[in-house]
Structure formats: C-alpha cells, structure tokens
Design an enzyme around this catalytic site. Structure first.
Site, PDB file in Angstrom:
ATOM      1  N   GLU A   1      -3.974  20.715  -8.935  1.00 47.08           N
ATOM      2  CA  GLU A   1      -5.027  20.167  -8.066  1.00 47.08           C
ATOM      3  C   GLU A   1      -5.402  21.130  -6.940  1.00 47.08           C
ATOM      4  O   GLU A   1      -5.881  20.716  -5.877  1.00 47.08           O
ATOM      5  CB  GLU A   1      -4.597  18.781  -7.567  1.00 47.08           C
ATOM      6  CG  GLU A   1      -4.678  17.844  -8.767  1.00 47.08           C
ATOM      7  CD  GLU A   1      -4.267  16.409  -8.567  1.00 47.08           C
ATOM      8  OE1 GLU A   1      -3.386  16.165  -7.738  1.00 47.08           O
ATOM      9  OE2 GLU A   1      -4.841  15.551  -9.273  1.00 47.08           O
TER      10      GLU A   1
ATOM     11  N   HIS B   1       1.980   9.610  -4.679  1.00 47.45           N
ATOM     12  CA  HIS B   1       1.746   8.406  -5.488  1.00 47.45           C
ATOM     13  C   HIS B   1       2.411   7.199  -4.812  1.00 47.45           C
ATOM     14  O   HIS B   1       3.452   6.721  -5.281  1.00 47.45           O
ATOM     15  CB  HIS B   1       2.302   8.605  -6.899  1.00 47.45           C
ATOM     16  CG  HIS B   1       1.653   9.720  -7.678  1.00 47.45           C
ATOM     17  ND1 HIS B   1       2.087  10.149  -8.908  1.00 47.45           N
ATOM     18  CD2 HIS B   1       0.568  10.497  -7.379  1.00 47.45           C
ATOM     19  CE1 HIS B   1       1.315  11.132  -9.355  1.00 47.45           C
ATOM     20  NE2 HIS B   1       0.388  11.379  -8.430  1.00 47.45           N
TER      21      HIS B   1
END
Ligand code: 13P
Ligand code: ZN
Length: 278
Positions: free
Chosen positions: A122, A147
């Site tokens: 990312e 997360h």
C-alpha cells in the site's frame, strides 16, 4: 565504491516509535499475519546529502507525487508482521527516497544490511496521503493503517457505511471520541486493498479528517507521530467495542445526548490548549 552508510542512526526515535506502535497493534489484536502498515516522513531527520544515493536503482511509481520529490520515508515492508516490527523495527521498516521528479523511489540500504522486501503493497496509499499532507502544509507526517476489529465489524452493517450515522454512534458511546475527534471519522466505501482507487479516495477523505474507516477492511490515520495516529484509531474503536458489547448483551445503548455532546467543546478546548489536538 563505499557501501551506503546506515541512515538509521539519525532516525532512532522514529524507529523506536514504530516498534512501540507495532507492539500496541499486536496487543489490540489488530495485527493478524501481515495486517497493517505504517510510515513516517523523516526527511528532516535522515540527513541525506544531495545525490548521495543517486547510484541506487529507481522503481517507478504508478502515480507521480511531485510534492514528495526528494523526501525520505520510513515505511513498513510488504508482508511485514507487526510483531516483528515491534521486536526489530530497523529490519521490518525500509527507508526509501523519492526521486527528484516524484515519479519513482529508491530503496536505501538500512541497518538491516539491505532491502530484503519492498515497501508495503500500500505504498501508493501512503505516498498519496503524504503528498496531500505536504500540499496543504499539514502538521502530520506519520501514517498508521491497521485492522481494528470492532470498527470493521460496524462496517459490515450497511446502516453504518455512511459518515453521519457512523459518527453518531462513535461520538455517542464515549465522550473521548467527540473531545479528540470533533471533526468525526471519515468513511471510504470498499475498494481493493493496495489499489490506486483506494489511495485516491483515502487521500481525499483525509483532507477532511485525521482518521478514515475503510469499509470491511480497516482504518488509516495521520498524526504528528505514529503514536498520535494510533490513538486516533484506538479511541473510536473503543466506542465501537462498547456499542457492540451492549448490542450483544441485548441492551440498546442510549448514547450521549445532543446537549452532553455540545458541552464537550469545553473539554476539547482544554486539551487543545496543550496542543493535544492537531
Ligand atoms: P502489506 O503487508 O503489504 O503492508 O499489507 C498489509 C495490509 O494491511 C494490506 O491492507
Ligand atoms: Zn489492511
């Protein structure tokens, strides 16, 4: 030719922060396998002489980031486990330099003795966000993506896949969320992880927020430090936990009233006077 010297001597504090934040991400249970990625713009600390690393090969970027030209970043490697970042950040984090035209990056050799794995998948998201932080001279220079279980759980319900409703719940479950995130959290509908689309939508949302929730995936936040970015995810996730705990006990959470939320401005001003809110 001399071997490239280690950059890490000048950025010890940022590496130590990365280790601490990675340990917290593990402790929260948000760091399964390689979940999450972190970065910081360390240009002012890295002390890289002009052209010092020009002999190292460049990797082209899918999208140019001219505001990031010649900047130096510390960023977690693709597939890095946060438990490994916590143990030895100088191995699991890479130092990279952006080219003078902002169209490519070169991995610098670090204390680990070389680039074993490329930066996070990312990288495009981190670069796009750093780019827009610089474009508007923001004080933030660190990014945490993770997360957070309960925030993600909320986005499994269509009713919370919308900023107004999501913030209503998050502000209502605990006063700290309104105090430290008065502008609310942003929301980005599901987009493929590591995609240019996700990078673009995230950078746009982070122009209006300091933390953004990614539908069915996670959250990403910006801070003056990695620790500050972590806090911006930890605080609303606590609210999501309280909400889900109430619901799983078949309780209907009342939430703070509009008057209770309004009077929190006083508390917000108090913490702001210490520079606790950017
Ligand atoms: P990386 O291991 O490439 O950083 O990916 C982790 C992640 O959380 C992707 O969304
Ligand atoms: Zn992720």
């Amino acid at each position: 030719m001399n071997a490239p010297r280690s950059l890490f001597g000048n950025i010890e504090q940022v590496l130590a922060d990365a280790g601490e934040v990675a340990a917290l991400l593990c402790q929260r249970g948000w760091a399964e396998r390689n979940a999450g990625n972190i970065s910081a713009d360390v240009t002012e600390l890295a002390d890289v002489a002009d052209g010092e690393f020009d002999h190292l090969p460049l990797t082209p970027l899918e999208s140019a980031c001219p505001e990031m030209a010649c900047r130096v970043m510390l960023i977690s490697r693709s597939g890095a486990r946060m438990r490994d970042v916590a143990k030895n950040p100088s191995v699991s984090m890479a130092a990279i330099g952006i080219s003078a035209d902002g169209r490519a990056y070169r991995p610098f050799q670090g204390a680990s003795g070389g680039m074993t794995r490329p930066p996070t998948s990312e990288l495009c998201v981190h670069l796009r966000v750093h780019q827009s932080l610089r474009a508007r001279s923001a004080v933030q220079s660190a990014i945490v993506h993770t997360h957070p279980t309960e925030l993600i759980a909320l986005t499994q319900a269509q009713e919370f896949c919308e900023e107004e409703k999501l913030n209503h719940i998050l502000w209502g479950m605990h006063p700290e969320v309104k105090v430290f995130i008065p502008e609310g959290v942003g929301f980005v509908p599901y987009l493929r992880p590591a995609s240019e689309g996700l990078a673009e939508a995230t950078a746009a949302a982070l122009d209006r927020h300091r933390i953004v929730v990614w539908e069915k995936h996670g959250a990403i936040a910006t801070g003056r430090s990695l620790a500050e970015a972590f806090d911006l995810i930890d605080t609303p996730n606590k609210s999501a936990q309280i909400y889900l705990l109430c619901r799983s006990a078949a309780l209907q959470p009342a939430g703070l009233t509009a008057a209770q939320l309004a009077e929190l401005k006083e508390v917000e001003r108090f913490f702001r006077s210490f520079g606790d809110s950017a």
